[in-house]
Design a protein around this motif. Structure first.
Motif, PDB file in Angstrom:
ATOM      1  N   ASN A 148      62.056  44.408  78.342  1.00  0.00           N
ATOM      2  CA  ASN A 148      63.130  44.821  77.446  1.00  0.00           C
ATOM      3  C   ASN A 148      63.906  43.528  77.042  1.00  0.00           C
ATOM      4  OD1 ASN A 148      63.331  47.708  78.256  1.00  0.00           O
ATOM      5  ND2 ASN A 148      64.064  47.043  80.254  1.00  0.00           N
ATOM      6  N   VAL A 149      63.730  43.549  75.505  1.00  0.00           N
ATOM      7  CA  VAL A 149      64.104  42.351  74.989  1.00  0.00           C
ATOM      8  C   VAL A 149      65.279  42.539  73.893  1.00  0.00           C
ATOM      9  CG1 VAL A 149      63.427  40.235  73.609  1.00  0.00           C
ATOM     10  CG2 VAL A 149      61.969  41.531  75.337  1.00  0.00           C
ATOM     11  N   VAL A 150      66.123  41.958  73.638  1.00  0.00           N
ATOM     12  CA  VAL A 150      67.264  42.309  72.902  1.00  0.00           C
ATOM     13  C   VAL A 150      67.657  40.623  72.050  1.00  0.00           C
ATOM     14  CG1 VAL A 150      69.776  42.444  72.196  1.00  0.00           C
ATOM     15  CG2 VAL A 150      68.290  44.146  73.840  1.00  0.00           C
ATOM     16  N   LEU A 151      67.693  40.492  70.744  1.00  0.00           N
ATOM     17  CA  LEU A 151      68.019  39.374  70.305  1.00  0.00           C
ATOM     18  C   LEU A 151      69.384  39.602  69.477  1.00  0.00           C
ATOM     19  CD1 LEU A 151      64.865  39.016  70.503  1.00  0.00           C
ATOM     20  CD2 LEU A 151      65.109  37.738  68.089  1.00  0.00           C
ATOM     21  N   THR A 152      70.238  38.474  69.604  1.00  0.00           N
ATOM     22  CA  THR A 152      71.644  38.670  69.019  1.00  0.00           C
ATOM     23  C   THR A 152      71.865  37.419  68.160  1.00  0.00           C
ATOM     24  OG1 THR A 152      72.667  37.342  70.803  1.00  0.00           O
ATOM     25  CG2 THR A 152      72.529  39.570  71.277  1.00  0.00           C
ATOM     26  N   GLY A 153      72.565  37.541  67.485  1.00  0.00           N
ATOM     27  CA  GLY A 153      73.213  36.381  66.750  1.00  0.00           C
ATOM     28  C   GLY A 153      73.555  36.252  65.516  1.00  0.00           C
ATOM     29  N   ASP A 154      73.804  35.226  64.818  1.00  0.00           N
ATOM     30  CA  ASP A 154      74.184  34.877  63.291  1.00  0.00           C
ATOM     31  C   ASP A 154      72.872  34.388  62.826  1.00  0.00           C
ATOM     32  OD1 ASP A 154      74.855  33.903  61.013  1.00  0.00           O
ATOM     33  OD2 ASP A 154      76.415  32.898  61.559  1.00  0.00           O
ATOM     34  N   PHE A 155      72.058  35.084  62.049  1.00  0.00           N
ATOM     35  CA  PHE A 155      70.893  34.649  61.700  1.00  0.00           C
ATOM     36  C   PHE A 155      70.632  34.117  60.161  1.00  0.00           C
ATOM     37  CE2 PHE A 155      69.888  37.385  65.041  1.00  0.00           C
ATOM     38  CZ  PHE A 155      68.599  37.147  65.691  1.00  0.00           C
ATOM     39  N   ASN A 156      72.116  34.172  59.711  1.00  0.00           N
ATOM     40  CA  ASN A 156      72.188  33.206  58.366  1.00  0.00           C
ATOM     41  C   ASN A 156      71.374  33.813  57.402  1.00  0.00           C
ATOM     42  OD1 ASN A 156      74.698  31.939  58.219  1.00  0.00           O
ATOM     43  ND2 ASN A 156      73.730  30.532  59.775  1.00  0.00           N
ATOM     44  N   ASP A 157      71.029  35.453  57.482  1.00  0.00           N
ATOM     45  CA  ASP A 157      70.187  35.595  56.311  1.00  0.00           C
ATOM     46  C   ASP A 157      70.049  37.459  56.371  1.00  0.00           C
ATOM     47  OD1 ASP A 157      68.630  35.573  54.092  1.00  0.00           O
ATOM     48  OD2 ASP A 157      67.220  34.046  55.070  1.00  0.00           O
ATOM     49  N   PHE A 158      69.735  37.890  55.458  1.00  0.00           N
ATOM     50  CA  PHE A 158      70.034  39.277  55.131  1.00  0.00           C
ATOM     51  C   PHE A 158      69.053  40.155  55.701  1.00  0.00           C
ATOM     52  CE2 PHE A 158      70.832  37.024  51.122  1.00  0.00           C
ATOM     53  CZ  PHE A 158      72.087  36.781  51.564  1.00  0.00           C
ATOM     54  N   GLU A 159      69.264  41.329  56.130  1.00  0.00           N
ATOM     55  CA  GLU A 159      68.209  42.533  56.812  1.00  0.00           C
ATOM     56  C   GLU A 159      66.991  42.726  55.893  1.00  0.00           C
ATOM     57  OE1 GLU A 159      70.912  45.291  54.300  1.00  0.00           O
ATOM     58  OE2 GLU A 159      71.085  43.397  55.318  1.00  0.00           O
ATOM     59  N   PHE A 160      67.171  42.526  54.495  1.00  0.00           N
ATOM     60  CA  PHE A 160      65.967  42.566  54.029  1.00  0.00           C
ATOM     61  C   PHE A 160      65.195  41.369  53.420  1.00  0.00           C
ATOM     62  CE2 PHE A 160      69.727  42.496  51.378  1.00  0.00           C
ATOM     63  CZ  PHE A 160      69.546  41.504  50.597  1.00  0.00           C
ATOM     64  N   SER A 161      65.798  40.437  54.034  1.00  0.00           N
ATOM     65  CA  SER A 161      64.897  38.774  53.592  1.00  0.00           C
ATOM     66  C   SER A 161      63.785  38.685  54.583  1.00  0.00           C
ATOM     67  CB  SER A 161      66.010  37.864  54.248  1.00  0.00           C
ATOM     68  OG  SER A 161      66.071  37.709  55.537  1.00  0.00           O
ATOM     69  N   SER A 162      62.926  37.800  54.059  1.00  0.00           N
ATOM     70  CA  SER A 162      61.802  37.319  54.766  1.00  0.00           C
ATOM     71  C   SER A 162      61.860  36.838  56.071  1.00  0.00           C
ATOM     72  CB  SER A 162      61.256  36.065  54.064  1.00  0.00           C
ATOM     73  OG  SER A 162      60.588  36.646  52.610  1.00  0.00           O
ATOM     74  N   THR A 163      63.163  36.187  56.265  1.00  0.00           N
ATOM     75  CA  THR A 163      63.696  35.442  57.408  1.00  0.00           C
ATOM     76  C   THR A 163      63.472  36.903  58.689  1.00  0.00           C
ATOM     77  OG1 THR A 163      64.934  33.819  56.739  1.00  0.00           O
ATOM     78  CG2 THR A 163      65.296  34.216  58.777  1.00  0.00           C
ATOM     79  N   LEU A 164      64.190  37.788  58.325  1.00  0.00           N
ATOM     80  CA  LEU A 164      64.309  38.865  59.480  1.00  0.00           C
ATOM     81  C   LEU A 164      63.032  39.409  59.463  1.00  0.00           C
ATOM     82  CD1 LEU A 164      66.812  39.595  60.941  1.00  0.00           C
ATOM     83  CD2 LEU A 164      67.363  38.005  59.203  1.00  0.00           C
TER      84      LEU A 164
ATOM     85  N   HIS B 198      72.838  39.981  63.314  1.00  0.00           N
ATOM     86  CA  HIS B 198      72.019  41.200  63.605  1.00  0.00           C
ATOM     87  C   HIS B 198      71.879  41.132  65.082  1.00  0.00           C
ATOM     88  CE1 HIS B 198      70.502  41.097  59.251  1.00  0.00           C
ATOM     89  NE2 HIS B 198      70.801  39.645  59.499  1.00  0.00           N
ATOM     90  N   ILE B 199      71.480  42.251  65.449  1.00  0.00           N
ATOM     91  CA  ILE B 199      70.904  42.522  66.785  1.00  0.00           C
ATOM     92  C   ILE B 199      69.603  43.278  66.688  1.00  0.00           C
ATOM     93  CG2 ILE B 199      71.180  44.170  69.159  1.00  0.00           C
ATOM     94  CD1 ILE B 199      74.243  43.336  68.852  1.00  0.00           C
ATOM     95  N   LEU B 200      68.457  42.620  67.131  1.00  0.00           N
ATOM     96  CA  LEU B 200      67.059  43.316  67.243  1.00  0.00           C
ATOM     97  C   LEU B 200      66.690  43.699  68.617  1.00  0.00           C
ATOM     98  CD1 LEU B 200      67.176  40.910  64.951  1.00  0.00           C
ATOM     99  CD2 LEU B 200      64.895  41.467  64.499  1.00  0.00           C
ATOM    100  N   VAL B 201      66.140  44.675  68.899  1.00  0.00           N
ATOM    101  CA  VAL B 201      65.399  45.208  70.152  1.00  0.00           C
ATOM    102  C   VAL B 201      64.103  45.358  70.221  1.00  0.00           C
ATOM    103  CG1 VAL B 201      67.939  46.208  70.617  1.00  0.00           C
ATOM    104  CG2 VAL B 201      65.745  47.514  69.605  1.00  0.00           C
ATOM    105  N   SER B 202      63.509  45.199  71.270  1.00  0.00           N
ATOM    106  CA  SER B 202      61.990  45.541  71.322  1.00  0.00           C
ATOM    107  C   SER B 202      61.798  46.931  70.984  1.00  0.00           C
ATOM    108  CB  SER B 202      61.564  44.958  72.442  1.00  0.00           C
ATOM    109  OG  SER B 202      62.245  45.794  73.912  1.00  0.00           O
ATOM    110  N   ASN B 203      60.714  47.220  70.481  1.00  0.00           N
ATOM    111  CA  ASN B 203      60.568  48.460  70.081  1.00  0.00           C
ATOM    112  C   ASN B 203      60.614  49.790  70.967  1.00  0.00           C
ATOM    113  OD1 ASN B 203      59.955  47.435  67.259  1.00  0.00           O
ATOM    114  ND2 ASN B 203      57.623  47.301  67.687  1.00  0.00           N
TER     115      ASN B 203
END
Length: 816
Positions: A721-737, A771-776
């Protein structure tokens, strides 16, 4: 000054000099070497009476004082009340120059450069008092002087003067030459060569029909020829209207040309030196603006004055950030100050009708800022060209709606206009991958105290003039003339997600430079600490785990090498408890001093607080700032531990922090992130199209590193189980995300309905940076909520930070 007569009658001259020295309080005398000091010494030790300073005459004081003092180093000179001397005859560095006061006595009569430009470059010894002059080290009350090391010079004719002496003139204007030396002849050239007695003899005013430089000397038998005087004239273009000068383009086709008698009516006075005027005879071309900025010091004009302006057309970059000359668009102006003029011809004239923007008027582009690299001037499609076509003109906004909290005395608004982006849940407008909302309009009311949030609105019209500053077009409006203002229905939200017996809640919250330091503008006030704590308890419902960004060390912006954040953590936790929240525990890893960016001395970092009654931190050794964590056999090697902290990709940026928690017997790895900011990216409405987003390079590297770490976890345990939190300083549609997600993670932000999908507001654009990302394996058992409590509000509305927090409620899957 000694003359040829002096050589023939030495005894008589000595007698006369002796008599003058007895009768006059000012005497020419020579100091002994021991009494003479250099200019450098006079500046370094600037006090004492009757001090003799030796130096070269390099010019006069032009103006200013203190660090703003300026000097004139070449003739013709206008000041006769002072000199500037230095240790070198070619010195121009103002910190090495000593300004010398010339009192109203024989010293002034003999030395001043206005009457005696031939003294320039001569070496003198001058006696007086060392004291501040023009608010810099100086020399005052000069009593006597002597020239040093100079060969006695022949008497010289006085220099030629001209009327007018320079500047912008119209074709056919005449220039009159004269000299103070009686019966002297004047010879001049207009081809750039130095004049002599063989040049054209002046006999009548010189007619100027093209850009001309006149060089002239005065010649008289028995006298040395005068120094050469130079007069430069620029012939202005006539018959131009404002729309001609503006042209159908981003920059004026007449840039750097001089223009004469350009007529317009003053529509907006910016300050005592700047005003906008608009053509009273507009053309029918909507691509050419009818307004223009005029620069004239102390113009003394008011709206409704009709004027004729003569000056040089400039493309001038107005107020902006330090990099403005590289990034910002210039504004077309007429500089009427240097050699120009503004002539008042009428007062009290009715102002031209403003251009109505939006429905019922001129359509505003809604999708494209620029799509052709300025290749085609297309105001109908390109937002950047649209506003340029209105630069300097009066416009009108009917019933504008506020789409962002007031900031720096400016309001971001939209008006009814076909094709606008739909309003989101706060009454703001979101960006998308293909739309950064050129319909946004910035209204500069110059009032930092005006309280407005997204969703508020005006009933009536705002009228102002289109300008540009700080990387955006602006409408300059008078606050006192605003229409009726109404508060909208936007309210701070309370999440519906809360921790349950089998459901864990995790939040991401940028707390905007939180520390234990309460002092100064960069400190954290008690009011802010209270708002953050209250929002965690009541708006977020006390999440079980919170990934915090922008936690500072305990002394905040004090730059003393300290990086520990214990007191900052204690302050936050106590404030949460005082608001009825749980007794959270805190964990972080302090950075190496000054290596993670942010406010100097602040040492911002990511951290966690967690509710020990609901979750526990899996036992393990806490890492250091430079230790790298790995995941092996279902466990972090360091808990918490930093991900690859010495990798150059993290230079001057925050290092991700991984921590492993246990909830109801199940384990979960939470990674807090704060990617490098967008600082350095070029503006949307800047001079370079498309804008260069240089900060993405580092974020992409960081994103790859974080995803690689998640891959390593999944390689060890596919069910982890993995969760990522934080200020990623980029948009949900960006290459970064996209790089962060890879094939292992799902960004829960993408599950948020579009009208709720925003966590930050920048220049009137609502957007997601948090953003908050979770493992699939967790996606289908996770709910998400962006809790809108900050980004669209001001502090007067309860804003605690500049970011909205994000909360997820997740039911953990059983790990191996």
């Amino acid at each position: 000054m000694r003359t040829k007569a002096y050589k023939k009658g030495l005894s008589l001259a000595m007698v006369l000099l002796f008599i003058v020295s007895l009768l006059s309080p000012v005497a020419v005398k020579t100091a002994t070497a021991a009494d003479v000091i250099s200019v450098k010494d006079a500046i370094a030790n600037n006090s004492g009476s009757n001090k003799t300073v030796e130096g070269y005459i390099v010019g006069t004081v032009r103006g200013g004082s203190g660090t703003s003092i300026s000097y004139q180093f070449s003739a013709p000179f206008s000041a006769n009340t002072n000199l500037a001397i230095a240790d070198s005859p070619t010195e121009t560095e103002k910190t090495k120059i000593l300004p010398v006061q010339l009192p109203a006595n024989a010293v002034r009569e003999d030395l001043n450069l206005k009457d005696h430009p031939g003294n320039l470059g001569k070496k003198i010894q001058i006696t007086g008092d060392l004291a501040a002059y023009f608010a810099v080290p100086g020399h005052k009350n000069a009593k006597s002087y002597t020239f040093v090391g100079d060969t006695p010079q022949d008497p010289q004719a006085e220099p030629v003067t001209a009327t007018p002496d320079k500047g912008i003139v119209t074709g056919g204007s005449t220039v009159t030459l004269s000299t103070a030396t009686p019966d002297a002849d004047i010879y001049y050239t207009v081809d750039g060569s130095d004049p002599s007695a063989e040049s054209t003899k002046y006999s009548e005013p010189i007619t100027i029909n093209e850009d001309t430089t006149i060089k002239a000397i005065a010649v008289k038998d028995g006298l040395k020829n005068s120094e050469t005087s130079t007069f430069t004239y620029t012939v202005a273009l006539t018959g131009l209207r404002i729309h001609d000068i503006q042209g159908a383009s981003q920059q004026s086709p007449f840039a750097n040309k001089s223009v004469a008698n350009v007529e317009g009516i003053v529509t907006h006075v910016v300050d005592s030196n700047n005003f906008y005027m608009q053509d009273l005879e507009p053309d029918k071309n909507e691509k050419t603006s009818e307004g223009i900025l005029v620069y004239k010091k102390g113009h003394g004009l008011s709206a409704g004055d009709v004027v004729k302006t003569t000056g040089q057309v400039k493309e001038w970059v107005l107020d902006g950030y330090s990099e403005k000359l590289k990034t910002d668009l210039p504004v077309t102006e007429i500089n009427a100050d240097t050699g120009g003029s503004v002539t008042l011809t009428e007062t009290g004239h009715a102002l031209p009708a403003p251009v109505l923007l939006g429905f019922g008027g001129t359509h505003i582009p809604t999708l494209v800022i620029d799509n052709d690299n300025f290749g085609k001037f297309d105001p109908e499609e390109d937002g950047i060209d649209f506003y340029e076509s209105l630069e300097g003109m009066r416009i009108q906004l009917k019933d504008p709606r506020v789409i962002a909290p007031q900031s720096y005395g400016e309001l971001s608004v939209v008006v009814k206009n076909q094709g606008n982006s739909p309003l989101n849940s706060s009454g703001a407008i979101n960006i998308t991958k293909k739309d950064f909302n050129p319909e946004r309009i910035f209204v500069d009311i110059n009032d930092n105290n005006f309280v407005a949030k997204s969703g508020d609105y005006f009933k009536g019209n705002i009228t102002g003039v289109v300008s540009y500053s700080f990387s955006n077009y602006k409408v300059l409006a008078n606050k006192d003339e605003l229409p009726a203002f109404f508060e909208g229905k936007t309210e701070r939200e309370i999440t519906k997600l809360k921790g349950k017996k089998k459901k864990l809640t995790i939040a991401s919250f940028n707390v905007e430079n939180f520390s234990a330091n309460k002092e100064g503008a960069d400190g954290t006030s008690d009011e802010k600490a209270e708002r953050i704590a209250d929002s965690i308890v009541h708006n977020l419902k006390s999440p079980d785990i919170i990934g915090l960004t922008e936690i500072q060390d305990s002394n905040g912006p004090v730059n003393n090498g300290e990086t520990d954040s214990k007191e900052s953590a204690e302050r936050l936790i106590k404030a949460i408890q005082a608001n009825g929240g749980p007794a959270y525990k805190f964990t972080d890893i302090g950075p190496v001093n000054g290596k993670d960016g942010g406010i100097p001395g602040g040492n911002i970092r990511v951290a966690f607080i967690y509710n020990p009654e609901r979750v526990s931190l899996v036992s393990g050794e806490k890492g250091t700032a430079t230790q790298s964590v790995v995941y092996k056999d279902g466990k972090l090697s360091l808990n918490p531990g930093r991900i690859d902290p010495t990798n150059p990709a993290f230079d001057n940026s925050r290092k991700p922090l991984a921590a492993q928690f246990e909830f109801n017997g199940e384990r979960i790895v939470v990674i807090a992130n704060h990617f490098n900011s967008k600082g350095g990216d070029e503006p949307l409405f800047g001079k370079n199209q498309p804008p260069v987003l240089s900060s993405e390079i580092q974020r992409h590297k960081i994103a790859d590193i974080v995803n690689h770490f998640v891959k390593s976890i999944k390689a060890d345990d596919p069910n982890a189980n993995v969760v990522l939190t934080g200020d990623f300083n980029d948009f949900e549609f960006s290459s970064t995300l996209e790089k962060v997600k890879g094939k292992e993670l799902s960004n829960m932000i993408e599950e948020v309905p579009s009208f709720e999908r925003y966590s930050y507001s920048y220049q009137g654009n609502a957007q997601v940076l948090d953003h908050i990302l979770v493992s699939n394996n967790l996606k289908n058992s996770t709910k998400v909520d962006i809790v809108h409590i900050n980004s669209q509000f001001m502090e007067q509305h309860g804003r605690a930070s500049d970011h909205d927090p994000v909360v997820v409620q997740v039911k953990l899957k059983k790990a191996n």
